[in-house]
Design a protein around this motif. Structure first.
Motif, PDB file in Angstrom:
ATOM      1  N   THR A 113      86.729 -28.158 -26.551  1.00  0.00           N
ATOM      2  CA  THR A 113      87.059 -28.013 -24.993  1.00  0.00           C
ATOM      3  C   THR A 113      88.435 -27.828 -24.973  1.00  0.00           C
ATOM      4  OG1 THR A 113      87.124 -30.578 -24.978  1.00  0.00           O
ATOM      5  CG2 THR A 113      85.095 -29.528 -24.467  1.00  0.00           C
ATOM      6  N   GLU A 114      88.910 -27.186 -24.107  1.00  0.00           N
ATOM      7  CA  GLU A 114      90.283 -26.680 -23.852  1.00  0.00           C
ATOM      8  C   GLU A 114      90.612 -26.227 -22.116  1.00  0.00           C
ATOM      9  OE1 GLU A 114      93.843 -26.590 -23.502  1.00  0.00           O
ATOM     10  OE2 GLU A 114      93.373 -26.853 -25.641  1.00  0.00           O
ATOM     11  N   ASN A 115      91.210 -26.609 -21.441  1.00  0.00           N
ATOM     12  CA  ASN A 115      91.623 -26.353 -20.132  1.00  0.00           C
ATOM     13  C   ASN A 115      92.523 -25.112 -20.054  1.00  0.00           C
ATOM     14  OD1 ASN A 115      89.669 -27.737 -18.823  1.00  0.00           O
ATOM     15  ND2 ASN A 115      90.944 -29.466 -18.598  1.00  0.00           N
ATOM     16  N   VAL A 157      97.546 -22.403  -8.538  1.00  0.00           N
ATOM     17  CA  VAL A 157      96.387 -21.691  -9.474  1.00  0.00           C
ATOM     18  C   VAL A 157      96.486 -22.070 -10.725  1.00  0.00           C
ATOM     19  CG1 VAL A 157      95.762 -19.923  -7.536  1.00  0.00           C
ATOM     20  CG2 VAL A 157      97.121 -19.399  -9.522  1.00  0.00           C
ATOM     21  N   LEU A 158      95.199 -21.625 -11.410  1.00  0.00           N
ATOM     22  CA  LEU A 158      95.285 -22.077 -12.854  1.00  0.00           C
ATOM     23  C   LEU A 158      96.333 -20.749 -13.724  1.00  0.00           C
ATOM     24  CD1 LEU A 158      91.314 -22.963 -13.875  1.00  0.00           C
ATOM     25  CD2 LEU A 158      93.613 -24.563 -13.595  1.00  0.00           C
ATOM     26  N   SER A 166      92.084 -15.346 -13.916  1.00  0.00           N
ATOM     27  CA  SER A 166      91.879 -14.266 -13.376  1.00  0.00           C
ATOM     28  C   SER A 166      92.476 -14.279 -11.929  1.00  0.00           C
ATOM     29  CB  SER A 166      90.325 -13.882 -13.133  1.00  0.00           C
ATOM     30  OG  SER A 166      89.549 -14.911 -12.537  1.00  0.00           O
ATOM     31  N   HIS A 167      92.391 -15.484 -11.221  1.00  0.00           N
ATOM     32  CA  HIS A 167      93.078 -15.713  -9.904  1.00  0.00           C
ATOM     33  C   HIS A 167      94.617 -15.368  -9.861  1.00  0.00           C
ATOM     34  CE1 HIS A 167      89.948 -19.237  -9.984  1.00  0.00           C
ATOM     35  NE2 HIS A 167      89.238 -17.869  -9.845  1.00  0.00           N
ATOM     36  N   SER A 168      95.297 -15.705 -11.027  1.00  0.00           N
ATOM     37  CA  SER A 168      96.685 -15.527 -10.841  1.00  0.00           C
ATOM     38  C   SER A 168      96.746 -13.849 -11.079  1.00  0.00           C
ATOM     39  CB  SER A 168      97.380 -15.966 -12.183  1.00  0.00           C
ATOM     40  OG  SER A 168      96.975 -15.873 -13.378  1.00  0.00           O
ATOM     41  N   GLU A 220     101.881 -21.702 -10.780  1.00  0.00           N
ATOM     42  CA  GLU A 220     100.576 -21.627 -11.819  1.00  0.00           C
ATOM     43  C   GLU A 220     100.737 -22.986 -12.745  1.00  0.00           C
ATOM     44  OE1 GLU A 220     100.075 -18.046 -14.087  1.00  0.00           O
ATOM     45  OE2 GLU A 220     100.584 -16.628 -12.194  1.00  0.00           O
ATOM     46  N   THR A 221      99.639 -23.467 -13.166  1.00  0.00           N
ATOM     47  CA  THR A 221      99.657 -24.705 -13.858  1.00  0.00           C
ATOM     48  C   THR A 221      98.346 -24.678 -14.963  1.00  0.00           C
ATOM     49  OG1 THR A 221      99.294 -27.092 -13.632  1.00  0.00           O
ATOM     50  CG2 THR A 221      97.739 -25.915 -12.307  1.00  0.00           C
ATOM     51  N   ASN A 222      98.939 -25.346 -16.231  1.00  0.00           N
ATOM     52  CA  ASN A 222      97.988 -25.544 -17.072  1.00  0.00           C
ATOM     53  C   ASN A 222      97.738 -27.105 -17.315  1.00  0.00           C
ATOM     54  OD1 ASN A 222      97.304 -23.086 -18.456  1.00  0.00           O
ATOM     55  ND2 ASN A 222      99.577 -23.048 -19.517  1.00  0.00           N
TER      56      ASN A 222
END
Length: 491
Positions: free
Chosen positions: A84-86, A151-152, A156-158, A175-177
């Protein structure tokens, strides 16, 4: 004539070593990615923890992507190792380096990603929504966004926002991770940020629990979700993925999973959802011990609670014009049959409702499995088992398998039309009502599953990312096998 040859011991030792080396050299090494996967005995998959992909259920992991990946592993006759990875960029980078075989994380197929990755056939369509908090000023387009949009990163949003910036030069965002998609929605709710962008499937599930999440406008049309594979000259795994999706489409496996994980979602009702959440906070707690006791070891108390809310909104003194009364709205005859002396006593009503549902389950053929078994029992209770059987016969005559709710919920409403009910044994029925009845209970049940554990305690909705090997008992063997493979490559 027999001949006996004697060799010096040192020469015999060399001969044995040579034979061992020859045997090792003759062992067939994997020629492509698919053979390598089968040789190691498991497929490596990247995903993310989310309600639409994979999450911790009551006893094990579950989720749409999780179930789909397991079906693919069974198709290959191997096990699964899930990581798993975000961080989406890290997922893609690790895939390109060969550290995983595929990504099954609800990835949107975009032009930018197609340049770097190879995608499976699509299994779902979504759209992207700009989300704000109910009660705040609603922006109608990007020109009305005054800041506070997050947004992430690498999503695709960015990418969509960068394209929109050509038309709206004043548009800014961060943007954030660090945070997941669910955490960004939480930040909108607590007003840490003003807006975020969410995929429609993520948002639909989240709004069942948090109805204050509101849609400002769509920022994209329909987009395809698919698995991602590395783009290289090895087509072996990709070809197998295409075969699998063709079969899963043909045999209904994908449609079944979509029905299972999203079939309870209906057109969003802000007032109804908000009322349900308020009832959970104000009324449910007092009845949880009774629901748990009534559920015993064979039912889920949250399912009984969902039935109770559909029947009475958890009001012990509820009464209908037809004479049913109490929290589980039992008829006088049913209460008498079950030995319930006081229908207005919430504990007695809940126990009676549970016992009556068990009687309904007994009428469902054993070959129909959970969770469809529950939906059939509810539909039979609502419209009558004769009409339920009529709908099943219509489906069967139409060439359908009549043992899944996915099929039967399309045939029950036909019982209102003379063209169809004239062919049945029990005739006319308001077949749309059991579909709505089951849908409501499924929706309430899904929310209660998100909020509560089986022991009645509240869940922590956010889960830390974990690395998971699905076949945990094989974990040491998998690691050993992988180390041996790496050692052979080094040699």
């Amino acid at each position: 004539m027999n001949c006996i040859f004697k060799f010096p011991h040192w020469l015999l030792g060399l001969s044995l070593v040579a034979c061992l080396l020859l045997v090792t050299a003759c062992q067939r090494q994997p020629q492509n990615q698919l053979e390598e996967i089968k040789a190691r005995g498991y497929i490596k998959v990247y995903t993310r923890i989310a309600p639409t992909t994979m999450y911790i259920g009551d006893q094990d992991f579950t989720g749409f992507e999780y179930e789909l990946v397991k079906l693919f592993a069974d198709y290959l006759e191997v096990d699964v190792q899930i990581i798993t990875e975000n961080d989406l960029a890290k997922m893609m980078s690790e895939l390109e380096k060969g550290h995983a075989d595929l990504i099954a994380a609800g990835l949107t197929v975009t032009k930018e990603r197609v340049k770097k990755l190879r995608f499976s056939p699509s299994y779902q369509e979504i759209s992207s929504k700009l989300v704000y908090k109910q009660g705040q000023k609603r922006p109608r387009d990007f020109s009305q966004i005054e800041g506070g949009l997050m947004v992430l990163a690498n999503s695709s949003h960015s990418a969509t926002l960068r394209k929109e910036q050509e038309n709206y030069p004043e548009l800014t965002w961060s943007e954030t991770n660090e945070f997941s998609a669910s955490e960004l929605l939480d930040k909108v709710l607590d007003e840490t940020i003003r807006y975020t962008v969410a995929d429609s499937n993520d948002l639909e599930l989240a709004r069942q629990v948090e109805p204050e999440l509101a849609v400002a406008f769509s920022i994209s049309g329909k987009q395809n979700l698919a698995w991602a594979l590395a783009k290289n000259s090895d087509d072996s795994l990709f070809a197998k993925v295409i075969e699998f999706f063709n079969q899963a489409r043909t045999d209904g496996s994908i449609d079944y999973l979509i029905e299972r994980y999203y079939g309870h979602l209906t057109k969003f009702d802000y007032v109804g959802s908000r009322e349900f959440i308020r009832a959970i906070d104000s009324r449910l707690e007092a009845f949880i011990p009774d629901f748990i006791q009534a559920a015993s070891d064979d039912l889920d108390w949250r399912f009984l609670a969902a039935m109770g809310y559909q029947e009475s909104h958890w009001k012990p003194d509820a009464r209908s014009p037809t004479g049913v009364r109490g929290l589980m709205m039992l008829t006088q005859n049913t209460a008498k049959q079950l030995g319930i002396k006081d229908r207005l006593d919430p504990k007695q009503s809940i126990i009676g409702g549970a016992d009556y549902f068990r009687l309904m389950l007994q009428k469902i053929p054993e070959r129909i499995t959970d969770p469809d078994r529950n939906w059939f029992a509810l539909a039979g209770y609502n419209v009558g088992f004769g009409h339920l059987e009529d709908a099943r016969r219509l489906a069967q005559a139409d060439g359908q398998v009549p043992d899944t709710w996915q099929v039967i919920k399309d045939y029950l409403p036909l019982l209102r039309q003379k063209k169809w009910y004239s062919k049945t044994r029990f005739g006319y029925a308001r077949g749309n009502e059991p579909v709505r009845y089951v849908g409501n209970i499924r929706q309430y049940y899904a929310v209660l599953q998100q909020l509560f554990n089986l022991d009645g305690s509240r869940k922590q909705l956010e889960q830390e990312p974990v690395e998971l090997e699905l076949e945990e008992t094989l974990a040491p063997e998998l690691e050993q096998t992988e180390n041996q493979a790496e050692s052979q490559i080094d040699q």
